[in-house]
Design an enzyme around this catalytic site. Structure first.
Site, PDB file in Angstrom:
ATOM      1  N   HIS A 196     -17.399   2.623 -17.038  1.00 24.29           N
ATOM      2  CA  HIS A 196     -17.055   3.334 -18.270  1.00 24.29           C
ATOM      3  C   HIS A 196     -17.883   2.877 -19.466  1.00 24.29           C
ATOM      4  O   HIS A 196     -18.274   1.721 -19.575  1.00 24.29           O
ATOM      5  CB  HIS A 196     -15.559   3.183 -18.562  1.00 24.29           C
ATOM      6  N   LEU A 197     -18.098   3.835 -20.354  1.00 22.66           N
ATOM      7  CA  LEU A 197     -19.070   3.634 -21.431  1.00 22.66           C
ATOM      8  C   LEU A 197     -18.745   2.461 -22.365  1.00 22.66           C
ATOM      9  O   LEU A 197     -19.590   1.594 -22.584  1.00 22.66           O
ATOM     10  CB  LEU A 197     -19.196   4.934 -22.246  1.00 22.66           C
ATOM     11  N   ALA A 229      -1.553   4.648  -9.094  1.00 25.97           N
ATOM     12  CA  ALA A 229      -2.408   4.055  -8.060  1.00 25.97           C
ATOM     13  C   ALA A 229      -3.362   5.074  -7.445  1.00 25.97           C
ATOM     14  O   ALA A 229      -2.919   6.049  -6.828  1.00 25.97           O
ATOM     15  CB  ALA A 229      -1.531   3.445  -6.970  1.00 25.97           C
ATOM     16  N   TYR A 260     -13.372  13.094  -6.302  1.00 25.07           N
ATOM     17  CA  TYR A 260     -12.314  12.449  -7.098  1.00 25.07           C
ATOM     18  C   TYR A 260     -11.449  13.511  -7.773  1.00 25.07           C
ATOM     19  O   TYR A 260     -10.217  13.509  -7.648  1.00 25.07           O
ATOM     20  CB  TYR A 260     -12.941  11.510  -8.151  1.00 25.07           C
ATOM     21  N   ASN A 289     -10.748  10.538 -21.905  1.00 27.87           N
ATOM     22  CA  ASN A 289     -11.375   9.222 -21.692  1.00 27.87           C
ATOM     23  C   ASN A 289     -10.508   8.081 -22.234  1.00 27.87           C
ATOM     24  O   ASN A 289     -10.594   7.749 -23.421  1.00 27.87           O
ATOM     25  CB  ASN A 289     -12.767   9.207 -22.314  1.00 27.87           C
ATOM     26  N   ASP A 345       0.873  -1.171   0.000  1.00 28.22           N
ATOM     27  CA  ASP A 345       0.000   0.000   0.000  1.00 28.22           C
ATOM     28  C   ASP A 345       0.916   1.228   0.000  1.00 28.22           C
ATOM     29  O   ASP A 345       1.935   1.243   0.694  1.00 28.22           O
ATOM     30  CB  ASP A 345      -0.876  -0.029   1.258  1.00 28.22           C
ATOM     31  N   LYS A 381      -7.316  14.772  -7.092  1.00 25.77           N
ATOM     32  CA  LYS A 381      -6.253  14.896  -8.096  1.00 25.77           C
ATOM     33  C   LYS A 381      -5.687  16.320  -8.109  1.00 25.77           C
ATOM     34  O   LYS A 381      -4.485  16.529  -8.254  1.00 25.77           O
ATOM     35  CB  LYS A 381      -6.795  14.515  -9.473  1.00 25.77           C
TER      36      LYS A 381
HETATM   37  N1  UFG Z   1     -22.336   6.818 -20.029  1.00 27.80           N
HETATM   38  C1  UFG Z   1     -23.587   6.306 -20.329  1.00 27.80           C
HETATM   39  N2  UFG Z   1     -23.919   5.108 -19.793  1.00 27.80           N
HETATM   40  C2  UFG Z   1     -23.073   4.392 -18.982  1.00 27.80           C
HETATM   41  C3  UFG Z   1     -21.802   4.921 -18.705  1.00 27.80           C
HETATM   42  C4  UFG Z   1     -21.460   6.144 -19.242  1.00 27.80           C
HETATM   43  O1  UFG Z   1     -24.362   6.906 -21.033  1.00 27.80           O
HETATM   44  O2  UFG Z   1     -23.468   3.306 -18.522  1.00 27.80           O
HETATM   45  C5  UFG Z   1     -21.966   8.124 -20.599  1.00 27.80           C
HETATM   46  C6  UFG Z   1     -21.633   9.152 -19.540  1.00 27.80           C
HETATM   47  O3  UFG Z   1     -22.795   9.787 -19.124  1.00 27.80           O
HETATM   48  C7  UFG Z   1     -20.668  10.043 -20.286  1.00 27.80           C
HETATM   49  C8  UFG Z   1     -19.968   9.107 -21.255  1.00 27.80           C
HETATM   50  O4  UFG Z   1     -20.796   7.961 -21.350  1.00 27.80           O
HETATM   51  O5  UFG Z   1     -21.389  10.983 -21.032  1.00 27.80           O
HETATM   52  C9  UFG Z   1     -18.607   8.670 -20.779  1.00 27.80           C
HETATM   53  O6  UFG Z   1     -18.737   8.194 -19.447  1.00 27.80           O
HETATM   54  P1  UFG Z   1     -17.580   7.404 -18.696  1.00 27.80           P
HETATM   55  O7  UFG Z   1     -18.113   7.026 -17.360  1.00 27.80           O
HETATM   56  O8  UFG Z   1     -17.067   6.321 -19.585  1.00 27.80           O
HETATM   57  O9  UFG Z   1     -16.430   8.465 -18.573  1.00 27.80           O
HETATM   58  P2  UFG Z   1     -16.471   9.937 -17.932  1.00 27.80           P
HETATM   59  O10 UFG Z   1     -16.370  10.886 -19.070  1.00 27.80           O
HETATM   60  O11 UFG Z   1     -17.566  10.123 -16.998  1.00 27.80           O
HETATM   61  O12 UFG Z   1     -15.190   9.848 -17.018  1.00 27.80           O
HETATM   62  C10 UFG Z   1     -13.897  10.048 -17.475  1.00 27.80           C
HETATM   63  C11 UFG Z   1     -12.934   9.290 -16.578  1.00 27.80           C
HETATM   64  C12 UFG Z   1     -12.983   9.846 -15.178  1.00 27.80           C
HETATM   65  C13 UFG Z   1     -12.789  11.327 -15.215  1.00 27.80           C
HETATM   66  C14 UFG Z   1     -13.760  11.984 -16.143  1.00 27.80           C
HETATM   67  C15 UFG Z   1     -13.505  13.445 -16.296  1.00 27.80           C
HETATM   68  O13 UFG Z   1     -13.245   7.929 -16.553  1.00 27.80           O
HETATM   69  O14 UFG Z   1     -11.954   9.250 -14.409  1.00 27.80           O
HETATM   70  O15 UFG Z   1     -13.658  11.414 -17.436  1.00 27.80           O
HETATM   71  O16 UFG Z   1     -14.693  14.120 -16.189  1.00 27.80           O
HETATM   72  F1  UFG Z   1     -12.962  11.848 -13.980  1.00 27.80           F
END
Ligand code: UFG
Length: 324
Positions: free
Chosen positions: A189-190, A74, A141, A170, A51, A145
């Site tokens: 994640h999407l 990490a 989060y 992303n 850790d 950072k």
């Molecule tokens: N989304 C959906 N359905 C899902 C998951 C995501 O529609 O089941 C959409 C989200 O609303 C967003 C897009 O897909 O519009 C991307 O979402 P992600 O969760 O894949 O990624 P984020 O853009 O939310 O997050 C990324 C990083 C984070 C970081 C962020 C910065 O993964 O660590 O960008 O805002 F904090």
């Protein structure tokens, strides 16, 4: 060739970076607690399960392995979780980082590449985003950072501790032939969720289609994880050559909407994506796209796998090898 410590090397971006460092003939040691990392993403012999808050042990490890630079991944990364239990984000992300930096200072290691995030900008005033956009995180989060970035700014000023902060957009895709890909648990994640919807025949929920964007869904800058990994190689080599501290956005400069990602998945896989439209997810900015000119200009990095279909195709190859 240098001795490089990778924290969080059993995670998604860390494991890809470890792989590319080894391709460049660097010698890598991985530190990972395996609380959220995956042992199978690390080759035998190079993992030290620790850790980051174990400062003394880290300091000894840095000295014993004659580490010259650290790439620090990490951290906890789930935005939603960070709004439910913010304290663990500060303990783990800020506390862990501070312990690592202290261990590095006592071992005389003063070069670090840090995983930062577009979440540092919150809801930006303008898109594409340049690095001079002010810090404005809207969740713990992102704040964790930003706090770590600020610590690094002070260490640069008073301790000659040089760092490159990379603000990721992303990260997506995979390096399937190396057995590497995205394995978050739970996955938020999407792209992996869309692929899982195909593989399990359970619909993915698209969060909102009433945003002020051309098709109503959110726009993001999807950067291939291998391009992102290579940005770390440029960054760490810059520091090893005596380069100065700096901060860079890491994205492609092109945005894709959620619907465009679904279309790309259907095009690449030839399968229909089962999906439903749900409400907006709290804290999602309508559009986040990087201006990455500075990274390209200063370090000579270039994304070579930026095409969305390429990203999806690599993610699909990996996803079809993982059990769901
Ligand atoms: N989304 C959906 N359905 C899902 C998951 C995501 O529609 O089941 C959409 C989200 O609303 C967003 C897009 O897909 O519009 C991307 O979402 P992600 O969760 O894949 O990624 P984020 O853009 O939310 O997050 C990324 C990083 C984070 C970081 C962020 C910065 O993964 O660590 O960008 O805002 F904090």
């Amino acid at each position: 060739m240098a001795n490089i410590l990778v924290t969080g090397g059993a995670g998604y971006i860390g494991s890809h970076t470890r792989y590319f460092l080894e391709q460049r003939r660097h010698r890598v040691i991985v530190v990972d607690s395996l609380e959220r990392g995956h042992r199978e993403l690390v080759p035998d012999g190079i993992l030290r399960q620790l850790d980051l808050r174990e400062t003394e042990k880290l300091s000894r490890l840095l000295a014993e392995e004659q580490i010259e630079a650290v790439i620090h991944f990490a951290a906890y990364i789930a935005v939603g979780e960070s709004t439910q239990v913010p304290e663990i984000y500060f303990v783990n992300n800020v506390g862990g980082s501070l312990s690592l930096f202290s261990a590095m200072l006592s071992a005389g290691v003063k070069r670090l590449v840090f995983s930062s995030t577009a979440a540092a900008y919150g809801i930006p005033a303008k898109v594409p985003i340049t690095e001079d956009e002010p810090y404005a995180p809207i969740n713990p989060y992102g704040e964790s950072k930003v706090m770590t970035e600020k610590i690094l700014e002070w260490l640069d000023r008073y301790r000659e501790f040089r760092s490159i902060r990379l603000r990721y957009f992303n990260a997506s895709g995979a390096e399937p032939d190396a057995g590497l890909g995205e394995l978050h648990d739970p996955e938020t994640h999407l792209i992996p969720l869309i692929l899982r919807a195909i593989l399990t025949d359970k619909p993915v929920t698209l969060f909102g289609d009433d945003y002020p964007t051309p098709d109503g869904t959110c726009i993001r800058d999807y950067i291939h994880v291998s391009d992102l990994a290579e940005a770390h190689i440029f960054a760490v080599e810059h520091l090893l050559e005596g380069g100065a501290s700096d901060v860079f956005n890491a994205g492609t400069g092109s945005g894709h909407s959620v619907k465009e990602v679904v279309d790309a998945v259907e095009r690449v896989t030839g399968k229909r994506v089962p999906r439903t439209i749900g409400p907006r997810r709290e804290g999602d900015p309508p559009a986040l796209v990087a201006n990455s000119d500075k990274l390209q200009r200063s370090l000579g990095w270039k994304p070579t796998r930026a095409d969305l279909d390429r990203i999806v195709s690599d993610a699909w190859k990996f996803a079809t090898r993982v059990k769901h």
